[in-house]
Design a protein around this motif. Structure first.
Motif, PDB file in Angstrom:
ATOM      1  N   PRO A 239       0.820  -1.215   0.000  1.00  0.00           N
ATOM      2  CA  PRO A 239       0.000   0.000   0.000  1.00  0.00           C
ATOM      3  C   PRO A 239       0.856   1.268   0.000  1.00  0.00           C
ATOM      4  CG  PRO A 239       0.117  -0.879   2.212  1.00  0.00           C
ATOM      5  CD  PRO A 239       0.841  -1.862   1.324  1.00  0.00           C
ATOM      6  N   TYR A 240       0.419   2.257  -0.749  1.00  0.00           N
ATOM      7  CA  TYR A 240       1.153   3.509  -0.847  1.00  0.00           C
ATOM      8  C   TYR A 240       0.731   4.446   0.273  1.00  0.00           C
ATOM      9  CZ  TYR A 240       1.990   1.575  -5.474  1.00  0.00           C
ATOM     10  OH  TYR A 240       2.351   0.748  -6.503  1.00  0.00           O
ATOM     11  N   ASN A 241       1.561   5.432   0.523  1.00  0.00           N
ATOM     12  CA  ASN A 241       1.255   6.388   1.587  1.00  0.00           C
ATOM     13  C   ASN A 241       0.191   7.394   1.150  1.00  0.00           C
ATOM     14  OD1 ASN A 241       2.159   7.350   4.347  1.00  0.00           O
ATOM     15  ND2 ASN A 241       2.424   9.243   3.169  1.00  0.00           N
ATOM     16  N   GLU A 242       0.109   7.637  -0.154  1.00  0.00           N
ATOM     17  CA  GLU A 242      -0.819   8.633  -0.694  1.00  0.00           C
ATOM     18  C   GLU A 242      -2.140   7.960  -1.061  1.00  0.00           C
ATOM     19  OE1 GLU A 242       3.298   9.730  -1.048  1.00  0.00           O
ATOM     20  OE2 GLU A 242       2.176   8.023  -1.883  1.00  0.00           O
ATOM     21  N   PRO A 243      -3.269   8.414  -0.511  1.00  0.00           N
ATOM     22  CA  PRO A 243      -4.572   7.770  -0.767  1.00  0.00           C
ATOM     23  C   PRO A 243      -4.922   7.688  -2.251  1.00  0.00           C
ATOM     24  CG  PRO A 243      -4.745   9.260   1.099  1.00  0.00           C
ATOM     25  CD  PRO A 243      -3.379   9.482   0.509  1.00  0.00           C
ATOM     26  N   GLN A 328       7.551  -2.313  -6.400  1.00  0.00           N
ATOM     27  CA  GLN A 328       7.779  -3.128  -5.361  1.00  0.00           C
ATOM     28  C   GLN A 328       8.812  -2.425  -4.579  1.00  0.00           C
ATOM     29  OE1 GLN A 328       7.641  -5.832  -8.548  1.00  0.00           O
ATOM     30  NE2 GLN A 328       5.506  -5.540  -8.135  1.00  0.00           N
ATOM     31  N   SER A 329       9.917  -2.668  -4.361  1.00  0.00           N
ATOM     32  CA  SER A 329      10.781  -1.790  -3.590  1.00  0.00           C
ATOM     33  C   SER A 329      11.432  -0.813  -4.538  1.00  0.00           C
ATOM     34  CB  SER A 329      11.863  -2.578  -2.851  1.00  0.00           C
ATOM     35  OG  SER A 329      12.690  -3.235  -3.774  1.00  0.00           O
ATOM     36  N   ARG A 330      11.980   0.281  -3.948  1.00  0.00           N
ATOM     37  CA  ARG A 330      12.512   1.350  -4.772  1.00  0.00           C
ATOM     38  C   ARG A 330      13.865   0.974  -5.343  1.00  0.00           C
ATOM     39  NH1 ARG A 330      14.076   7.263  -2.290  1.00  0.00           N
ATOM     40  NH2 ARG A 330      15.106   8.099  -4.121  1.00  0.00           N
ATOM     41  N   PRO A 331      14.074   1.029  -6.669  1.00  0.00           N
ATOM     42  CA  PRO A 331      15.391   0.772  -7.255  1.00  0.00           C
ATOM     43  C   PRO A 331      16.372   1.862  -6.871  1.00  0.00           C
ATOM     44  CG  PRO A 331      13.638   0.529  -8.879  1.00  0.00           C
ATOM     45  CD  PRO A 331      13.027   1.133  -7.665  1.00  0.00           C
ATOM     46  N   THR A 332      17.633   1.560  -7.006  1.00  0.00           N
ATOM     47  CA  THR A 332      18.658   2.492  -6.571  1.00  0.00           C
ATOM     48  C   THR A 332      18.854   3.645  -7.540  1.00  0.00           C
ATOM     49  OG1 THR A 332      20.332   1.137  -7.672  1.00  0.00           O
ATOM     50  CG2 THR A 332      19.888   0.703  -5.342  1.00  0.00           C
ATOM     51  N   ARG A 333      18.483   3.475  -8.795  1.00  0.00           N
ATOM     52  CA  ARG A 333      18.689   4.531  -9.774  1.00  0.00           C
ATOM     53  C   ARG A 333      17.422   4.744 -10.592  1.00  0.00           C
ATOM     54  NH1 ARG A 333      23.764   3.957 -13.474  1.00  0.00           N
ATOM     55  NH2 ARG A 333      22.977   6.018 -14.003  1.00  0.00           N
ATOM     56  N   ARG A 334      17.251   5.965 -11.078  1.00  0.00           N
ATOM     57  CA  ARG A 334      16.155   6.292 -11.977  1.00  0.00           C
ATOM     58  C   ARG A 334      16.715   6.969 -13.204  1.00  0.00           C
ATOM     59  NH1 ARG A 334      13.729  10.988 -12.840  1.00  0.00           N
ATOM     60  NH2 ARG A 334      14.609  11.902 -10.955  1.00  0.00           N
ATOM     61  N   GLN A 335      16.345   6.475 -14.374  1.00  0.00           N
ATOM     62  CA  GLN A 335      16.823   7.093 -15.606  1.00  0.00           C
ATOM     63  C   GLN A 335      16.227   8.480 -15.731  1.00  0.00           C
ATOM     64  OE1 GLN A 335      15.953   4.910 -19.110  1.00  0.00           O
ATOM     65  NE2 GLN A 335      16.737   6.452 -20.512  1.00  0.00           N
ATOM     66  N   ASN A 336      17.066   9.486 -15.967  1.00  0.00           N
ATOM     67  CA  ASN A 336      16.605  10.840 -16.114  1.00  0.00           C
ATOM     68  C   ASN A 336      15.882  10.985 -17.446  1.00  0.00           C
ATOM     69  OD1 ASN A 336      16.820  13.775 -16.917  1.00  0.00           O
ATOM     70  ND2 ASN A 336      17.603  13.851 -14.827  1.00  0.00           N
ATOM     71  N   ALA A 337      14.737  11.700 -17.428  1.00  0.00           N
ATOM     72  CA  ALA A 337      13.961  11.849 -18.645  1.00  0.00           C
ATOM     73  C   ALA A 337      14.736  12.583 -19.716  1.00  0.00           C
ATOM     74  CB  ALA A 337      12.665  12.605 -18.361  1.00  0.00           C
TER      75      ALA A 337
END
Length: 342
Positions: A239-243, A328-337
Motif C-alpha cells: 500500500p502507498y502512503n498517498e490515498p 515493489q521496492s525502490r530501485p537504486t537509480r532512476r533514468q533521467n527523462a
C-alpha cells in the motif's frame, strides 16, 4: 507522311506535345530555382517552389511534389528562412492529404519522422509552426486513429520539452503511447514545477486522462514507472502512503472485474481525496462509461486543482461521450527523462 503517322490519333499527338511542353517548363523553373538558391535569392526561390507545387499537383505528380517540397523545406531551414520553409511544410502536408493514404505502410509512416524533423527545425518564434503541428497531427489521424500517430506525438513532445514548453510537451507525451517515458517525464515535471503535496496529483490526472482515452496499457505503464521511481513517494509498492495512488491501484484491478457496484463504492470511499481536483469527476464519469457500462450523468467540472499549466489539457478531446465511441521496492537509480530526449 508514313502510314503510322497517318493512323496516329490527333488527340494523342496533341497530348504528347502538351506533356513535353509542360516538362520543358518545369525544367526551366527548376534551373531558375537552383540559381536563386545559389545566389541567396530566397524569396524568388520560395515563389518557384510554389509554382512547381501547383504544376505537380495539377498533374497529380504527388511523389515528385513531395520530394521537391521536403528538399526545399530542408534547404530553407538551413538558410534560416523559416517562414518560407514553414509554408513549404504546409504545402507538403496539403500534398499528402491530396494524395491520400497509400497501401504501402512503409511509405505512409516514412513521412511521420520526416515531418517531425521539419517541425524540430523550426524555432518556436516561427508563427506558422503552430498551424503546421495542428495540420500534421490531423493528417496522421488517417494513419493511426482519432488522436494521431503516437510516434509523431513523441517527436513533437521532444521539441516542446527542449524548448521548456512543459504544458504542450506534457499534452503530446500523454498521447505518445509510451507509458514508461510518460512516467519519467511526469516525475521531472513534478520535481521541477510542483509542490510536495501535489506529488500524487501529477500521476492521478495523467492516468485518468489516459484511461479516459481508452489507453489502459499506457496508463498502467505510466503508473508503474512513476510509483517505482519518484523519489518523493514514501513507499514504492502497495500500500502507498498517498490515498489517491492507492485509489489508482484499486481502480486498475476493478476494471478487470467490470463491477460497477465496486467502482461506485471505490469512488465513494475516496471521495474526499478525489475532491482535490474537480476535473477528476469528468474523467471518472468517462471511465465509468468505458469500462463499467455505467450510464453517464451531466457533469460540470470546474478548473483543475493544478492550475493553468497543469490544467485540463484534454478538454476538447473529452467533450461528449458519444463522439469517440470508436475510438515493489525502490530501485537504486532512476533514468533521467532528459537522457530520453537527447
Amino acid at each position: 507522311m508514313t502510314t503510322a503517322e497517318a493512323e496516329r490519333p490527333v488527340g494523342s499527338a496533341s497530348s504528347s506535345s502538351s506533356s513535353n511542353a509542360n516538362q520543358r517548363g518545369v525544367s526551366r523553373v527548376l534551373a531558375k530555382l537552383s540559381h536563386s538558391l545559389a545566389e541567396g535569392e530566397f524569396y524568388e526561390a520560395h515563389m518557384m517552389y510554389r509554382t512547381l507545387y501547383f504544376r505537380y499537383t495539377a498533374q497529380k505528380r504527388y511523389q515528385d511534389c513531395l520530394d521537391l517540397l521536403y528538399d526545399g523545406a530542408q534547404k530553407l531551414i538551413e538558410k534560416e528562412q523559416e517562414s518560407s520553409a514553414a509554408d513549404l511544410c504546409l504545402l507538403l502536408v496539403d500534398t499528402l492529404e491530396k494524395r491520400g493514404p497509400q497501401p504501402e505502410d512503409a511509405d505512409n509512416f516514412e513521412w511521420v519522422p520526416r515531418l517531425g524533423g521539419l517541425i524540430r527545425g523550426l524555432s518556436a518564434t516561427t508563427v506558422e509552426r503552430e498551424t503546421l503541428i495542428h495540420r500534421v497531427v490531423k493528417w496522421s489521424t488517417s494513419l493511426h486513429g482519432q488522436f494521431g500517430h503516437p510516434v509523431l506525438h513523441k517527436l513533437i513532445a521532444h521539441v516542446f520539452w527542449t524548448e521548456g514548453n512543459i504544458e504542450s510537451a506534457r499534452h503530446h507525451y500523454l498521447l505518445c503511447q509510451d507509458g514508461s517515458l510518460c512516467g519519467r517525464v511526469l516525475i521531472e515535471i513534478s520535481q521541477s514545477k510542483g509542490f510536495h503535496r501535489e506529488v500524487d496529483l501529477f500521476l492521478v490526472q495523467a492516468v485518468l486522462q489516459q484511461l479516459s482515452l481508452k489507453d489502459r496499457k499506457t496508463a498502467e505503464d505510466t503508473f508503474t514507472e512513476y510509483t517505482r521511481y519518484h523519489p518523493k513517494l514514501l513507499r514504492h509498492e502497495f500500500p502507498y502512503n498517498e490515498p489517491l495512488v492507492n485509489f489508482l491501484y484499486f481502480l486498475f484491478r476493478l476494471i478487470d472485474t467490470k463491477s460497477v457496484v465496486g467502482f461506485r463504492a471505490l469512488r465513494k470511499l475516496y471521495e474526499p481525496s478525489l475532491k482535490r481536483d474537480t476535473s477528476f469527476t469528468k474523467y471518472l464519469t468517462k471511465i465509468g462509461v468505458t469500462y463499467f457500462d455505467e450510464q453517464p450523468e451531466q457533469v460540470h467540472a470546474g478548473p483543475s486543482g493544478l492550475g493553468g499549466m497543469f490544467g485540463d489539457i484534454f478538454n476538447q478531446l473529452m467533450q461528449g461521450f458519444d463522439d469517440d465511441d470508436d475510438v515493489q521496492s525502490r530501485p537504486t537509480r532512476r533514468q533521467n527523462a532528459n537522457s530520453e530526449l537527447d
